[in-house]
Motif scaffolding. Structure first.
Motif, PDB file in Angstrom:
ATOM      1  N   LEU A  98       4.408   5.766  -5.227  1.00  0.00           N
ATOM      2  CA  LEU A  98       4.687   5.926  -6.875  1.00  0.00           C
ATOM      3  C   LEU A  98       3.506   6.669  -7.310  1.00  0.00           C
ATOM      4  CD1 LEU A  98       5.577   2.190  -7.607  1.00  0.00           C
ATOM      5  CD2 LEU A  98       7.040   3.951  -7.994  1.00  0.00           C
ATOM      6  N   SER A  99       2.315   6.490  -6.986  1.00  0.00           N
ATOM      7  CA  SER A  99       0.988   7.475  -7.482  1.00  0.00           C
ATOM      8  C   SER A  99       1.468   8.740  -7.440  1.00  0.00           C
ATOM      9  CB  SER A  99      -0.175   7.105  -6.897  1.00  0.00           C
ATOM     10  OG  SER A  99      -0.341   5.781  -7.189  1.00  0.00           O
ATOM     11  N   ARG A 100       1.984   9.250  -6.044  1.00  0.00           N
ATOM     12  CA  ARG A 100       2.065  10.653  -5.785  1.00  0.00           C
ATOM     13  C   ARG A 100       3.355  11.155  -6.746  1.00  0.00           C
ATOM     14  NH1 ARG A 100       3.425  11.655   0.237  1.00  0.00           N
ATOM     15  NH2 ARG A 100       1.265  10.699   0.149  1.00  0.00           N
ATOM     16  N   GLY A 101       4.189  10.130  -7.298  1.00  0.00           N
ATOM     17  CA  GLY A 101       5.303  10.740  -8.146  1.00  0.00           C
ATOM     18  C   GLY A 101       4.868  10.654  -9.557  1.00  0.00           C
ATOM     19  N   GLY A 102       3.513  10.330  -9.588  1.00  0.00           N
ATOM     20  CA  GLY A 102       2.911  10.443 -11.121  1.00  0.00           C
ATOM     21  C   GLY A 102       2.925   9.383 -11.936  1.00  0.00           C
ATOM     22  N   ALA A 103       3.231   8.051 -11.312  1.00  0.00           N
ATOM     23  CA  ALA A 103       3.255   7.001 -11.998  1.00  0.00           C
ATOM     24  C   ALA A 103       1.492   6.436 -12.340  1.00  0.00           C
ATOM     25  CB  ALA A 103       3.617   5.630 -11.218  1.00  0.00           C
ATOM     26  N   GLY A 104       1.091   5.971 -13.516  1.00  0.00           N
ATOM     27  CA  GLY A 104      -0.028   5.784 -13.867  1.00  0.00           C
ATOM     28  C   GLY A 104      -0.340   4.386 -12.857  1.00  0.00           C
ATOM     29  N   ARG A 105      -1.784   4.157 -12.955  1.00  0.00           N
ATOM     30  CA  ARG A 105      -2.317   2.828 -12.454  1.00  0.00           C
ATOM     31  C   ARG A 105      -1.569   1.546 -12.548  1.00  0.00           C
ATOM     32  NH1 ARG A 105      -7.923  -0.332 -13.045  1.00  0.00           N
ATOM     33  NH2 ARG A 105      -6.923  -0.880 -14.921  1.00  0.00           N
ATOM     34  N   GLU A 130       0.751  -1.221   0.046  1.00  0.00           N
ATOM     35  CA  GLU A 130      -0.205  -0.014   0.124  1.00  0.00           C
ATOM     36  C   GLU A 130       0.935   1.341  -0.125  1.00  0.00           C
ATOM     37  OE1 GLU A 130      -3.462   2.438   0.337  1.00  0.00           O
ATOM     38  OE2 GLU A 130      -3.178   0.325  -0.146  1.00  0.00           O
ATOM     39  N   ARG A 131       1.726   1.195   0.697  1.00  0.00           N
ATOM     40  CA  ARG A 131       2.691   2.427   0.960  1.00  0.00           C
ATOM     41  C   ARG A 131       3.516   2.715  -0.210  1.00  0.00           C
ATOM     42  NH1 ARG A 131       3.084   7.279   2.579  1.00  0.00           N
ATOM     43  NH2 ARG A 131       4.979   8.020   3.410  1.00  0.00           N
ATOM     44  N   VAL A 132       4.159   1.521  -0.920  1.00  0.00           N
ATOM     45  CA  VAL A 132       4.914   1.758  -2.358  1.00  0.00           C
ATOM     46  C   VAL A 132       3.932   2.291  -3.348  1.00  0.00           C
ATOM     47  CG1 VAL A 132       6.127   0.793  -4.026  1.00  0.00           C
ATOM     48  CG2 VAL A 132       6.635   0.092  -1.572  1.00  0.00           C
ATOM     49  N   LEU A 133       2.676   1.709  -3.268  1.00  0.00           N
ATOM     50  CA  LEU A 133       1.721   2.187  -4.429  1.00  0.00           C
ATOM     51  C   LEU A 133       1.293   3.539  -4.006  1.00  0.00           C
ATOM     52  CD1 LEU A 133      -0.894  -0.803  -4.596  1.00  0.00           C
ATOM     53  CD2 LEU A 133       0.739   0.015  -6.258  1.00  0.00           C
ATOM     54  N   VAL A 174       5.521  -1.877  -8.456  1.00  0.00           N
ATOM     55  CA  VAL A 174       5.641  -2.262  -6.908  1.00  0.00           C
ATOM     56  C   VAL A 174       6.388  -3.496  -6.900  1.00  0.00           C
ATOM     57  CG1 VAL A 174       3.474  -3.150  -6.648  1.00  0.00           C
ATOM     58  CG2 VAL A 174       4.535  -2.528  -4.509  1.00  0.00           C
ATOM     59  N   ASP A 175       6.091  -4.523  -7.964  1.00  0.00           N
ATOM     60  CA  ASP A 175       6.603  -5.924  -7.852  1.00  0.00           C
ATOM     61  C   ASP A 175       8.207  -5.847  -8.215  1.00  0.00           C
ATOM     62  OD1 ASP A 175       6.409  -8.685  -7.785  1.00  0.00           O
ATOM     63  OD2 ASP A 175       6.682  -8.728  -9.991  1.00  0.00           O
ATOM     64  N   THR A 176       8.370  -4.901  -9.225  1.00  0.00           N
ATOM     65  CA  THR A 176       9.681  -4.715  -9.821  1.00  0.00           C
ATOM     66  C   THR A 176      10.676  -4.107  -8.551  1.00  0.00           C
ATOM     67  OG1 THR A 176       9.163  -4.396 -12.009  1.00  0.00           O
ATOM     68  CG2 THR A 176      11.561  -3.753 -11.420  1.00  0.00           C
ATOM     69  N   LEU A 177       9.949  -3.002  -7.955  1.00  0.00           N
ATOM     70  CA  LEU A 177      10.904  -2.671  -6.722  1.00  0.00           C
ATOM     71  C   LEU A 177      11.395  -3.419  -5.821  1.00  0.00           C
ATOM     72  CD1 LEU A 177       9.345   0.938  -6.591  1.00  0.00           C
ATOM     73  CD2 LEU A 177      11.787   0.494  -7.481  1.00  0.00           C
ATOM     74  N   LEU A 178      10.306  -4.035  -5.190  1.00  0.00           N
ATOM     75  CA  LEU A 178      10.498  -5.372  -4.084  1.00  0.00           C
ATOM     76  C   LEU A 178      11.178  -6.343  -4.560  1.00  0.00           C
ATOM     77  CD1 LEU A 178       6.879  -5.298  -2.460  1.00  0.00           C
ATOM     78  CD2 LEU A 178       9.063  -4.081  -1.787  1.00  0.00           C
ATOM     79  N   GLN A 179      11.199  -6.844  -5.885  1.00  0.00           N
ATOM     80  CA  GLN A 179      12.044  -7.802  -6.401  1.00  0.00           C
ATOM     81  C   GLN A 179      13.455  -7.555  -6.140  1.00  0.00           C
ATOM     82  OE1 GLN A 179      10.864  -9.443 -10.302  1.00  0.00           O
ATOM     83  NE2 GLN A 179       9.155 -10.572  -9.225  1.00  0.00           N
ATOM     84  N   ASN A 180      13.681  -6.536  -6.830  1.00  0.00           N
ATOM     85  CA  ASN A 180      15.106  -5.963  -6.797  1.00  0.00           C
ATOM     86  C   ASN A 180      15.755  -5.607  -5.393  1.00  0.00           C
ATOM     87  OD1 ASN A 180      17.281  -4.333  -8.075  1.00  0.00           O
ATOM     88  ND2 ASN A 180      16.818  -2.957  -6.732  1.00  0.00           N
ATOM     89  N   ALA A 181      14.835  -4.976  -4.506  1.00  0.00           N
ATOM     90  CA  ALA A 181      15.317  -4.872  -2.949  1.00  0.00           C
ATOM     91  C   ALA A 181      15.634  -6.222  -2.476  1.00  0.00           C
ATOM     92  CB  ALA A 181      14.415  -4.085  -2.267  1.00  0.00           C
ATOM     93  N   THR A 182      14.735  -7.121  -2.641  1.00  0.00           N
ATOM     94  CA  THR A 182      14.745  -8.564  -1.978  1.00  0.00           C
ATOM     95  C   THR A 182      16.089  -9.135  -2.671  1.00  0.00           C
ATOM     96  OG1 THR A 182      12.422  -8.811  -1.958  1.00  0.00           O
ATOM     97  CG2 THR A 182      13.902 -10.930  -1.751  1.00  0.00           C
ATOM     98  N   ALA A 183      16.340  -9.126  -4.000  1.00  0.00           N
ATOM     99  CA  ALA A 183      17.670  -9.654  -4.542  1.00  0.00           C
ATOM    100  C   ALA A 183      18.942  -8.742  -3.935  1.00  0.00           C
ATOM    101  CB  ALA A 183      17.626  -9.540  -5.973  1.00  0.00           C
ATOM    102  N   THR A 184      18.911  -7.681  -3.796  1.00  0.00           N
ATOM    103  CA  THR A 184      20.103  -7.042  -3.317  1.00  0.00           C
ATOM    104  C   THR A 184      20.239  -7.475  -1.729  1.00  0.00           C
ATOM    105  OG1 THR A 184      19.644  -5.137  -4.478  1.00  0.00           O
ATOM    106  CG2 THR A 184      20.812  -4.644  -2.492  1.00  0.00           C
ATOM    107  N   ALA A 185      19.155  -7.570  -0.894  1.00  0.00           N
ATOM    108  CA  ALA A 185      19.354  -8.068   0.498  1.00  0.00           C
ATOM    109  C   ALA A 185      19.945  -9.500   0.331  1.00  0.00           C
ATOM    110  CB  ALA A 185      17.926  -7.899   1.213  1.00  0.00           C
ATOM    111  N   ALA A 186      19.533 -10.414  -0.382  1.00  0.00           N
ATOM    112  CA  ALA A 186      19.941 -11.868  -0.443  1.00  0.00           C
ATOM    113  C   ALA A 186      21.364 -11.853  -0.668  1.00  0.00           C
ATOM    114  CB  ALA A 186      19.162 -12.586  -1.401  1.00  0.00           C
TER     115      ALA A 186
END
Length: 241
Positions: free
Chosen positions: A145-152, A139-142, A159-171
């Motif tokens: 992103l919406s506040r930054g001008g991203a469309g629906r 919810e927070r990421v959406l 959100v999926d791309t950002l969390l996947q990248n952050a997860t891979a970085t952490a791993a």
């Protein structure tokens, strides 16, 4: 050896069930809390249904009423830890500060939470949490992103791309930190790239030392900007209602 009758009697005397403390009723919350304790003390590989049943003084079959399998248990543990992610910042729909910095802070916090548990970070690459903490994070990421001008669709896919990248970085980073040989391996990689011949590997030679330059923080910020800028600039396919 002689054993007195009194000692034999004391040894054989059964303990009344009425004198035993009553076990608390099983619940998903209690099960996940116990699993978290095991992970912190013994590691994620010890978080199994059998080990958890032993910890809770019950049978493994009793746990399946609340958790489908070990994979679901690990996902529940991950969701519990997501409660530690800092989602703070203005969320009233106004200016409320720089949305990009807020989003970067959320993803950094998420990465650090996983970084503290290398095995869970690797498990998170395939485990999908589905609890309330995960919902709050998405919810927070959406919202940001919406506040930054991203469309629906851009926000929904972003959100999926950002969390996947952050997860891979952490791993990746958590695994390196927990591996005593990681520094030697990295130094060997740097040496190999630096020694690459311009005649046989001209692209590598031309891009050194930039290939291995920069701190983890600098690379995190740059990678974040690449993803966010790409999300905002790349149209996503429209999703049917």
């Amino acid at each position: 050896m002689f054993v007195t009758l009194g000692a034999m009697t004391a040894r054989r005397e059964p303990t009344s069930r009425r004198d035993r403390p009553a076990k608390p009723a099983l619940s998903r919350q209690w099960i996940v809390a116990a699993a978290l304790g095991i992970m912190r003390e013994e590691g994620l590989e010890k978080v199994t249904m059998r080990r958890l049943a032993q910890e809770l003084d019950t049978g493994p079959a009793s746990l399946y009423v609340y958790v489908a399998n070990t994979a679901a248990l690990h996902a529940a543990v991950l969701d519990a830890l997501l409660g530690d992610v800092d989602l703070s910042g203005d969320d009233d729909g106004g200016d409320g500060g720089d949305w990009r910095e807020q989003l970067r802070a959320v993803l950094r916090s998420y990465t650090l939470v996983l970084f503290a548990y290398p095995q869970l970070a690797r498990s998170a690459l395939v485990a999908r949490p589905s609890g309330e903490n995960y919902l709050r994070l998405v919810e927070r990421v959406l919202v940001l992103l919406s506040r930054g001008g991203a469309g629906r669709e851009q926000a929904a896919w972003g959100v999926d791309t950002l969390l996947q990248n952050a997860t891979a970085t952490a791993a990746e980073q958590a695994t390196r930190e927990s591996d005593p040989a990681a520094t030697d391996e990295w130094n060997a990689t740097v040496h190999t790239l630096g020694a690459a011949s311009e005649a046989t590997h001209p692209a590598i030679s031309a891009h050194m030392p930039a290939l291995v330059a920069g701190s983890p923080e600098e690379r995190f910020r740059w990678g974040f900007d690449v993803l966010v800028n790409g999300i905002l600039a790349t149209p996503a396919p429209a999703v049917a209602e």
